[in-house]
Design a protein around this motif. Structure first.
Motif, PDB file in Angstrom:
ATOM      1  N   ASN A 195     -14.714  -2.747  -0.625  1.00 15.13           N
ATOM      2  CA  ASN A 195     -14.705  -2.217   0.625  1.00 15.13           C
ATOM      3  C   ASN A 195     -13.358  -2.554   1.252  1.00 15.13           C
ATOM      4  OD1 ASN A 195     -15.293  -0.535   2.946  1.00 15.13           O
ATOM      5  ND2 ASN A 195     -16.845  -2.252   3.761  1.00 15.13           N
ATOM      6  N   SER A 196     -12.385  -2.023   0.777  1.00 14.14           N
ATOM      7  CA  SER A 196     -10.903  -2.357   1.255  1.00 14.14           C
ATOM      8  C   SER A 196     -10.041  -1.180   0.821  1.00 14.14           C
ATOM      9  CB  SER A 196     -10.399  -3.672   0.675  1.00 14.14           C
ATOM     10  OG  SER A 196      -9.764  -3.282  -0.723  1.00 14.14           O
ATOM     11  N   ASP A 197      -9.046  -0.987   1.675  1.00 16.89           N
ATOM     12  CA  ASP A 197      -8.209   0.273   1.652  1.00 16.89           C
ATOM     13  C   ASP A 197      -7.631   0.108   0.207  1.00 16.89           C
ATOM     14  OD1 ASP A 197      -6.806   2.750   2.242  1.00 16.89           O
ATOM     15  OD2 ASP A 197      -5.290   1.519   3.289  1.00 16.89           O
ATOM     16  N   PHE A 198      -7.100  -1.191   0.093  1.00 14.53           N
ATOM     17  CA  PHE A 198      -6.127  -1.397  -1.402  1.00 14.53           C
ATOM     18  C   PHE A 198      -7.039  -1.023  -2.384  1.00 14.53           C
ATOM     19  CE2 PHE A 198      -4.789  -4.230  -4.670  1.00 14.53           C
ATOM     20  CZ  PHE A 198      -3.693  -4.021  -4.841  1.00 14.53           C
ATOM     21  N   SER A 199      -8.154  -1.700  -2.534  1.00 14.80           N
ATOM     22  CA  SER A 199      -8.927  -1.235  -3.639  1.00 14.80           C
ATOM     23  C   SER A 199      -9.241   0.078  -3.932  1.00 14.80           C
ATOM     24  CB  SER A 199     -10.476  -2.081  -3.511  1.00 14.80           C
ATOM     25  OG  SER A 199     -10.265  -3.355  -3.492  1.00 14.80           O
ATOM     26  N   PHE A 200      -9.409   0.846  -2.719  1.00 17.42           N
ATOM     27  CA  PHE A 200      -9.877   2.446  -2.798  1.00 17.42           C
ATOM     28  C   PHE A 200      -8.460   2.905  -3.525  1.00 17.42           C
ATOM     29  CE2 PHE A 200      -9.283   6.600  -0.847  1.00 17.42           C
ATOM     30  CZ  PHE A 200     -10.374   7.191  -1.562  1.00 17.42           C
ATOM     31  N   THR A 201      -7.330   2.518  -2.981  1.00 18.70           N
ATOM     32  CA  THR A 201      -5.725   3.238  -3.233  1.00 18.70           C
ATOM     33  C   THR A 201      -5.726   2.850  -4.853  1.00 18.70           C
ATOM     34  OG1 THR A 201      -5.155   3.082  -1.141  1.00 18.70           O
ATOM     35  CG2 THR A 201      -3.553   3.215  -3.030  1.00 18.70           C
ATOM     36  N   LEU A 202      -6.120   1.503  -5.385  1.00 20.57           N
ATOM     37  CA  LEU A 202      -5.629   1.262  -6.656  1.00 20.57           C
ATOM     38  C   LEU A 202      -6.718   2.105  -7.763  1.00 20.57           C
ATOM     39  CD1 LEU A 202      -4.017  -0.628  -8.407  1.00 20.57           C
ATOM     40  CD2 LEU A 202      -5.910  -2.332  -8.019  1.00 20.57           C
ATOM     41  N   THR A 203      -7.827   2.156  -7.221  1.00 21.43           N
ATOM     42  CA  THR A 203      -8.801   2.696  -8.371  1.00 21.43           C
ATOM     43  C   THR A 203      -8.924   3.831  -8.274  1.00 21.43           C
ATOM     44  OG1 THR A 203     -10.621   2.159  -6.593  1.00 21.43           O
ATOM     45  CG2 THR A 203     -10.306   0.479  -8.508  1.00 21.43           C
ATOM     46  N   ASN A 204      -8.731   4.639  -7.183  1.00 27.90           N
ATOM     47  CA  ASN A 204      -8.683   6.221  -7.297  1.00 27.90           C
ATOM     48  C   ASN A 204      -7.590   6.873  -7.130  1.00 27.90           C
ATOM     49  OD1 ASN A 204     -11.772   6.964  -6.779  1.00 27.90           O
ATOM     50  ND2 ASN A 204     -11.502   5.076  -5.826  1.00 27.90           N
ATOM     51  N   VAL A 205      -6.535   6.702  -6.069  1.00 32.88           N
ATOM     52  CA  VAL A 205      -5.444   7.289  -5.932  1.00 32.88           C
ATOM     53  C   VAL A 205      -4.570   6.951  -7.405  1.00 32.88           C
ATOM     54  CG1 VAL A 205      -3.365   7.689  -4.569  1.00 32.88           C
ATOM     55  CG2 VAL A 205      -5.701   7.225  -3.500  1.00 32.88           C
ATOM     56  N   VAL A 206      -4.270   5.810  -7.508  1.00 34.88           N
ATOM     57  CA  VAL A 206      -3.459   5.638  -8.667  1.00 34.88           C
ATOM     58  C   VAL A 206      -4.090   5.904  -9.989  1.00 34.88           C
ATOM     59  CG1 VAL A 206      -2.239   3.571  -9.754  1.00 34.88           C
ATOM     60  CG2 VAL A 206      -2.293   3.383  -7.462  1.00 34.88           C
ATOM     61  N   ALA A 207      -5.278   5.622 -10.128  1.00 33.85           N
ATOM     62  CA  ALA A 207      -5.825   6.217 -11.090  1.00 33.85           C
ATOM     63  C   ALA A 207      -6.000   7.773 -11.490  1.00 33.85           C
ATOM     64  CB  ALA A 207      -7.384   5.827 -11.421  1.00 33.85           C
ATOM     65  N   HIS A 208      -5.786   8.207 -10.350  1.00 33.25           N
ATOM     66  CA  HIS A 208      -5.697   9.839 -10.426  1.00 33.25           C
ATOM     67  C   HIS A 208      -4.349  10.307 -10.550  1.00 33.25           C
ATOM     68  CE1 HIS A 208      -6.211  13.957  -9.047  1.00 33.25           C
ATOM     69  NE2 HIS A 208      -4.983  13.832  -8.451  1.00 33.25           N
ATOM     70  N   GLY A 209      -3.335   9.551  -9.947  1.00 29.60           N
ATOM     71  CA  GLY A 209      -1.730  10.070 -10.308  1.00 29.60           C
ATOM     72  C   GLY A 209      -1.364   9.791 -11.614  1.00 29.60           C
ATOM     73  N   ILE A 210      -1.548   8.680 -12.166  1.00 31.60           N
ATOM     74  CA  ILE A 210      -0.696   8.296 -13.105  1.00 31.60           C
ATOM     75  C   ILE A 210      -1.332   9.165 -14.632  1.00 31.60           C
ATOM     76  CG2 ILE A 210      -0.670   6.559 -15.051  1.00 31.60           C
ATOM     77  CD1 ILE A 210      -0.521   4.364 -12.751  1.00 31.60           C
ATOM     78  N   PRO A 211      -2.683   9.456 -14.693  1.00 32.25           N
ATOM     79  CA  PRO A 211      -3.036  10.360 -15.822  1.00 32.25           C
ATOM     80  C   PRO A 211      -2.600  11.742 -15.556  1.00 32.25           C
ATOM     81  CG  PRO A 211      -4.832   9.073 -15.075  1.00 32.25           C
ATOM     82  CD  PRO A 211      -3.927   8.790 -14.055  1.00 32.25           C
ATOM     83  N   TYR A 212      -2.455  12.068 -14.492  1.00 31.88           N
ATOM     84  CA  TYR A 212      -1.814  13.569 -14.156  1.00 31.88           C
ATOM     85  C   TYR A 212      -0.284  13.599 -14.465  1.00 31.88           C
ATOM     86  CZ  TYR A 212      -1.168  18.193 -12.422  1.00 31.88           C
ATOM     87  OH  TYR A 212      -0.810  19.653 -12.038  1.00 31.88           O
ATOM     88  N   MET A 263       0.659  -1.101   0.040  1.00 36.33           N
ATOM     89  CA  MET A 263       0.245   0.153  -0.074  1.00 36.33           C
ATOM     90  C   MET A 263       0.794   1.371  -0.033  1.00 36.33           C
ATOM     91  SD  MET A 263      -2.766   1.426  -0.156  1.00 36.33           S
ATOM     92  CE  MET A 263      -3.999  -0.309   0.233  1.00 36.33           C
ATOM     93  N   GLY A 264       1.791   1.131   0.973  1.00 37.96           N
ATOM     94  CA  GLY A 264       2.812   2.341   0.980  1.00 37.96           C
ATOM     95  C   GLY A 264       3.388   2.495  -0.358  1.00 37.96           C
ATOM     96  N   ILE A 265       3.645   1.662  -1.075  1.00 37.96           N
ATOM     97  CA  ILE A 265       4.445   1.654  -2.511  1.00 37.96           C
ATOM     98  C   ILE A 265       3.704   2.564  -3.499  1.00 37.96           C
ATOM     99  CG2 ILE A 265       5.390   0.490  -4.390  1.00 37.96           C
ATOM    100  CD1 ILE A 265       7.204   0.559  -1.827  1.00 37.96           C
ATOM    101  N   PHE A 266       2.219   2.214  -3.483  1.00 38.06           N
ATOM    102  CA  PHE A 266       1.524   2.565  -4.368  1.00 38.06           C
ATOM    103  C   PHE A 266       1.230   4.172  -3.925  1.00 38.06           C
ATOM    104  CE2 PHE A 266      -0.697  -1.631  -5.299  1.00 38.06           C
ATOM    105  CZ  PHE A 266      -0.484  -1.357  -6.318  1.00 38.06           C
ATOM    106  N   VAL A 267       1.096   4.741  -2.776  1.00 37.71           N
ATOM    107  CA  VAL A 267       0.895   5.958  -2.285  1.00 37.71           C
ATOM    108  C   VAL A 267       2.137   6.624  -2.810  1.00 37.71           C
ATOM    109  CG1 VAL A 267       0.481   7.418  -0.356  1.00 37.71           C
ATOM    110  CG2 VAL A 267      -0.992   5.351  -0.806  1.00 37.71           C
ATOM    111  N   LEU A 268       3.275   6.110  -2.516  1.00 37.98           N
ATOM    112  CA  LEU A 268       4.446   7.091  -2.670  1.00 37.98           C
ATOM    113  C   LEU A 268       4.613   7.038  -4.075  1.00 37.98           C
ATOM    114  CD1 LEU A 268       6.945   8.387  -1.619  1.00 37.98           C
ATOM    115  CD2 LEU A 268       8.056   5.915  -1.300  1.00 37.98           C
ATOM    116  N   GLY A 269       4.754   6.027  -4.688  1.00 36.59           N
ATOM    117  CA  GLY A 269       5.079   5.746  -6.169  1.00 36.59           C
ATOM    118  C   GLY A 269       4.091   6.709  -7.340  1.00 36.59           C
ATOM    119  N   ILE A 270       3.095   6.680  -6.719  1.00 29.43           N
ATOM    120  CA  ILE A 270       1.961   7.272  -7.490  1.00 29.43           C
ATOM    121  C   ILE A 270       1.525   8.640  -7.019  1.00 29.43           C
ATOM    122  CG2 ILE A 270       0.047   7.245  -8.849  1.00 29.43           C
ATOM    123  CD1 ILE A 270       2.202   5.229  -9.746  1.00 29.43           C
TER     124      ILE A 270
END
Length: 312
Positions: free
Chosen positions: A187-204, A1-8
């Motif tokens: 309903n999981s922190d991983f799914s929320f991070t993957l589908t929203n945080v990552v999907a927001h950061g990569i396109p930007y 999870m930390g890798i996703f948040v930090l990397g993206i």
């Protein structure tokens, strides 16, 4: 999870510097905003976080939510600008984006059983008001409106003998998919991070890097693909390094959560004034990113926007 948040997520925040502070022309164009907005942000966040850290996280969570929603609409407008397509009759594009994003957020607020938070636990105002069956009914209405929006495109295309704007429609449907799946269905922190945080950061980041390199192609000369790839890689690595440094400082002085990543360097601070100062300093890249994002992508203040994103 930390890798996703930090990397993206954290990394994409820092990509703004290549669109602003590290570009001489852009620095001149937005001179006042580049200095005034961070100063105001630092003062406001410092006062707010000194008064109440919980209130700070609540305010910044809703600010981030607005930023995320506006990005979805902004990308939709970019796709729209590339094709001459008439205005929709039943649901406007702006209304569609707000429906696609705010319904899942509404469910988050009124269901009260989500296993994740935006930043920290309790940052959103959660009021469990409705039973699960109400969300099921809401889902039917939600997807009916999505179908209406897509159908309007298909009918307008047939009526005016136009090419269906697949890119725009796919972006709209991806918004529905990431927000509804990430918040309502899973309903999981991983799914929320993957589908929203990552999907927001990569396109930007892709948008920023594309702008930077395409601007060079227009103003200077067409660059070889190899040079473009190397340039983008360097920008990403610089952003990753800065994001890593920021996260390290957050963990050392404020959060104390990632010993498994950064080691046991924590410095515990009791002074509310000192913590308020540090939070204001460490959140400056993020808050400045939110503020500048509402300024630097407006075509009426930057003619380069139209040159880069309008079909030639």
């Amino acid at each position: 999870m930390g890798i996703f948040v930090l990397g993206i997520d954290v990394t994409h925040v820092w990509s703004t510097i290549f669109r602003t502070y590290l570009d001489v022309e852009e620095r001149k164009r937005y001179k006042k905003q580049l200095w005034l907005l961070p100063m105001v942000a630092f003062i406001v966040v410092g006062i707010l976080s000194t008064y109440s850290e919980h209130l700070f996280w609540r305010v910044i969570a809703y600010f981030a939510l607005f930023h995320f929603i506006r990005q979805q609409f902004g990308f939709l407008m970019l796709y729209k600008s590339k094709m001459k397509f008439p205005e929709l009759r039943w649901i406007s594009d702006k209304a569609f984006i707000y429906i696609a994003t705010l319904y899942p957020v509404l469910v988050w607020h009124i269901l009260g059983d989500r296993a994740f938070s935006w930043f920290v636990k309790g940052d959103f105002l959660i009021y469990p008001l409705v039973p699960e069956v109400s969300v099921t009914i809401g889902n039917f209405i939600y997807f009916f409106l999505v179908i209406v929006w897509v159908a309007d495109h298909v009918l307008m295309a047939r009526k005016n003998a136009l090419v269906l704007p697949f890119g725009k429609i796919l972006w709209g449907l991806s918004t529905v998919g990431t927000w509804w799946l990430g918040i309502v269905y899973f309903n999981s922190d991983f799914s929320f991070t993957l589908t929203n945080v990552v999907a927001h950061g990569i396109p930007y980041m892709a948008l920023v890097f594309y702008y930077v390199e395409e601007k060079k192609n227009i103003q200077q000369h067409k660059q070889p693909t190899k040079i473009i790839v190397i340039s983008i890689l360097w920008m990403f690595l610089i952003c990753l390094f800065l994001g890593l440094g920021e996260e390290f400082l957050w963990d050392v002085f404020i959060n104390y959560e990632k010993q498994d990543v950064f080691g046991d360097w924590q410095i515990f601070i009791d002074s509310a004034y000192l913590r308020g100062f540090l939070i204001a300093f460490l959140s400056l890249p993020q808050v400045t990113h939110y503020l500048l994002d509402g300024v630097i992508w407006k075509g009426n203040t930057n003619p380069m926007i139209k040159k880069i994103f309008t079909p030639r």
